[in-house]
Design a protein around this motif. Structure first.
Motif, PDB file in Angstrom:
ATOM      1  N   VAL A  77      15.486  11.278   5.405  1.00  0.00           N
ATOM      2  CA  VAL A  77      15.305  10.115   4.524  1.00  0.00           C
ATOM      3  C   VAL A  77      13.822   9.943   4.201  1.00  0.00           C
ATOM      4  N   SER A  78      12.966  10.195   5.171  1.00  0.00           N
ATOM      5  CA  SER A  78      11.524  10.058   4.948  1.00  0.00           C
ATOM      6  C   SER A  78      10.995  11.117   3.983  1.00  0.00           C
ATOM      7  N   ILE A  79      11.555  12.305   4.037  1.00  0.00           N
ATOM      8  CA  ILE A  79      11.174  13.335   3.057  1.00  0.00           C
ATOM      9  C   ILE A  79      11.560  12.870   1.658  1.00  0.00           C
ATOM     10  N   LEU A  80      12.781  12.368   1.530  1.00  0.00           N
ATOM     11  CA  LEU A  80      13.238  11.845   0.238  1.00  0.00           C
ATOM     12  C   LEU A  80      12.380  10.654  -0.199  1.00  0.00           C
ATOM     13  N   ALA A  81      12.079   9.767   0.731  1.00  0.00           N
ATOM     14  CA  ALA A  81      11.278   8.580   0.415  1.00  0.00           C
ATOM     15  C   ALA A  81       9.860   8.970   0.004  1.00  0.00           C
ATOM     16  N   LEU A  82       9.292   9.934   0.699  1.00  0.00           N
ATOM     17  CA  LEU A  82       7.943  10.403   0.362  1.00  0.00           C
ATOM     18  C   LEU A  82       7.925  10.986  -1.046  1.00  0.00           C
TER      19      LEU A  82
ATOM     20  N   TRP B 135       6.091   9.361  -4.239  1.00  0.00           N
ATOM     21  CA  TRP B 135       5.071  10.177  -4.909  1.00  0.00           C
ATOM     22  C   TRP B 135       5.360  10.309  -6.406  1.00  0.00           C
ATOM     23  N   LYS B 136       6.636  10.510  -6.730  1.00  0.00           N
ATOM     24  CA  LYS B 136       7.042  10.692  -8.129  1.00  0.00           C
ATOM     25  C   LYS B 136       7.351   9.372  -8.833  1.00  0.00           C
ATOM     26  N   LYS B 137       7.182   8.270  -8.106  1.00  0.00           N
ATOM     27  CA  LYS B 137       7.423   6.927  -8.645  1.00  0.00           C
ATOM     28  C   LYS B 137       8.835   6.777  -9.226  1.00  0.00           C
TER      29      LYS B 137
ATOM     30  N   SER C 277       0.833  -1.196   0.000  1.00  0.00           N
ATOM     31  CA  SER C 277       0.000   0.000   0.000  1.00  0.00           C
ATOM     32  C   SER C 277       0.872   1.251   0.000  1.00  0.00           C
ATOM     33  N   GLU C 278       0.813   1.988  -1.088  1.00  0.00           N
ATOM     34  CA  GLU C 278       1.583   3.224  -1.190  1.00  0.00           C
ATOM     35  C   GLU C 278       1.065   4.273  -0.209  1.00  0.00           C
ATOM     36  N   ILE C 279      -0.227   4.263   0.040  1.00  0.00           N
ATOM     37  CA  ILE C 279      -0.822   5.211   0.991  1.00  0.00           C
ATOM     38  C   ILE C 279      -0.258   4.980   2.395  1.00  0.00           C
ATOM     39  N   LEU C 280      -0.182   3.731   2.820  1.00  0.00           N
ATOM     40  CA  LEU C 280       0.368   3.433   4.145  1.00  0.00           C
ATOM     41  C   LEU C 280       1.846   3.805   4.222  1.00  0.00           C
ATOM     42  N   LYS C 281       2.581   3.529   3.161  1.00  0.00           N
ATOM     43  CA  LYS C 281       4.003   3.902   3.155  1.00  0.00           C
ATOM     44  C   LYS C 281       4.152   5.416   3.283  1.00  0.00           C
ATOM     45  N   ARG C 282       3.365   6.147   2.530  1.00  0.00           N
ATOM     46  CA  ARG C 282       3.440   7.613   2.585  1.00  0.00           C
ATOM     47  C   ARG C 282       3.029   8.133   3.958  1.00  0.00           C
ATOM     48  N   ALA C 283       2.015   7.516   4.532  1.00  0.00           N
ATOM     49  CA  ALA C 283       1.595   7.918   5.882  1.00  0.00           C
ATOM     50  C   ALA C 283       2.729   7.673   6.879  1.00  0.00           C
ATOM     51  N   ALA C 284       3.402   6.542   6.740  1.00  0.00           N
ATOM     52  CA  ALA C 284       4.517   6.228   7.639  1.00  0.00           C
ATOM     53  C   ALA C 284       5.651   7.240   7.476  1.00  0.00           C
ATOM     54  N   TYR C 285       5.944   7.616   6.237  1.00  0.00           N
ATOM     55  CA  TYR C 285       6.990   8.624   6.019  1.00  0.00           C
ATOM     56  C   TYR C 285       6.618   9.929   6.721  1.00  0.00           C
TER      57      TYR C 285
ATOM     58  N   THR D 158      12.652   5.341  -9.559  1.00  0.00           N
ATOM     59  CA  THR D 158      13.138   3.955  -9.567  1.00  0.00           C
ATOM     60  C   THR D 158      13.790   3.566  -8.240  1.00  0.00           C
ATOM     61  N   TYR D 159      14.298   4.540  -7.513  1.00  0.00           N
ATOM     62  CA  TYR D 159      14.964   4.239  -6.243  1.00  0.00           C
ATOM     63  C   TYR D 159      14.006   4.293  -5.047  1.00  0.00           C
ATOM     64  N   ALA D 160      12.717   4.443  -5.286  1.00  0.00           N
ATOM     65  CA  ALA D 160      11.738   4.490  -4.194  1.00  0.00           C
ATOM     66  C   ALA D 160      11.786   3.239  -3.308  1.00  0.00           C
ATOM     67  N   PRO D 161      11.924   2.030  -3.879  1.00  0.00           N
ATOM     68  CA  PRO D 161      12.021   0.856  -2.991  1.00  0.00           C
ATOM     69  C   PRO D 161      13.253   0.903  -2.080  1.00  0.00           C
ATOM     70  N   PHE D 162      14.348   1.434  -2.585  1.00  0.00           N
ATOM     71  CA  PHE D 162      15.556   1.561  -1.764  1.00  0.00           C
ATOM     72  C   PHE D 162      15.298   2.481  -0.572  1.00  0.00           C
ATOM     73  N   THR D 163      14.607   3.599  -0.813  1.00  0.00           N
ATOM     74  CA  THR D 163      14.328   4.524   0.287  1.00  0.00           C
ATOM     75  C   THR D 163      13.370   3.897   1.300  1.00  0.00           C
ATOM     76  N   LEU D 164      12.492   3.023   0.824  1.00  0.00           N
ATOM     77  CA  LEU D 164      11.602   2.293   1.737  1.00  0.00           C
ATOM     78  C   LEU D 164      12.422   1.418   2.682  1.00  0.00           C
ATOM     79  N   TYR D 165      13.324   0.615   2.112  1.00  0.00           N
ATOM     80  CA  TYR D 165      14.155  -0.267   2.937  1.00  0.00           C
ATOM     81  C   TYR D 165      15.041   0.544   3.882  1.00  0.00           C
ATOM     82  N   LEU D 166      15.573   1.638   3.375  1.00  0.00           N
ATOM     83  CA  LEU D 166      16.417   2.494   4.202  1.00  0.00           C
ATOM     84  C   LEU D 166      15.616   3.070   5.376  1.00  0.00           C
ATOM     85  N   ALA D 167      14.394   3.503   5.107  1.00  0.00           N
ATOM     86  CA  ALA D 167      13.547   4.054   6.173  1.00  0.00           C
ATOM     87  C   ALA D 167      13.214   2.985   7.215  1.00  0.00           C
TER      88      ALA D 167
END
Length: 155
Positions: free
Chosen positions: A96-101, A105-107, A33-41, A109-118
């Motif tokens: 990192v959460s600002i970058l991940a968010l 949002w912009k989809k 869920s992208e919404i939950l990920k964004r909420a977590a960020y 390619t490195y979005a999954p990396f920022t998820l794992y990093l967060a």
């Protein structure tokens, strides 16, 4: 109210908020869920922001506590050291959460990396949050000290 009161009111938020964020981001990861990920960020960013007043009231709380009999300056110092590391890591998680968010949002390619990093950073932050909370509690609550001994006011 004095600085010690303010510190006690504010210091729990930077500890609790990242835990809530971690639960939500894990839910977002499992449910894809992208919404939950964004909420977590956003929650991690909020946790970093809560760290600012908690840390800034710490010095004033220290000045109040130093004059109370039975309060150990060495325990205060240990708590302060842990809190500084925790604050820096919390700020890093916020950035990192600002970058991940943004990357989510912009989809990018490195979005999954920022998820794992967060996720990894939030676990590290929570470890230091626990250390900070325990050392803070030990200042006033001798029953939770690892050696469970009364400590004289070391002037």
């Amino acid at each position: 109210m004095n600085q010690a009161h303010y510190h006690l009111l504010l210091n729990h938020f930077p500890i609790i908020v990242p835990f809530i964020g971690l639960l939500i981001i894990i839910g977002g990861f499992i449910l894809k869920s992208e919404i939950l990920k964004r909420a977590a960020y956003c929650i991690f960013i909020l946790g970093a922001l809560f760290t600012i007043p908690a840390l800034s009231t710490g010095e004033g709380a220290e000045k109040v506590m130093e004059h109370i009999e039975g309060i150990s300056k060495s325990l205060i110092h240990e708590h302060e050291e842990k809190a500084e590391v925790f604050a820096i890591l919390s700020y890093v998680l916020g950035v990192v959460s600002i970058l991940a968010l943004w990357s989510n949002w912009k989809k990018k390619t490195y979005a999954p990396f920022t998820l794992y990093l967060a996720i990894i950073l939030s676990l590290v932050v929570l470890y230091f949050a626990a250390q900070t909370g325990v050392t803070g509690g030990e200042i006033r609550h001798s029953e939770i000290r690892s050696n469970n001994l009364s400590i004289e006011n070391d002037k």
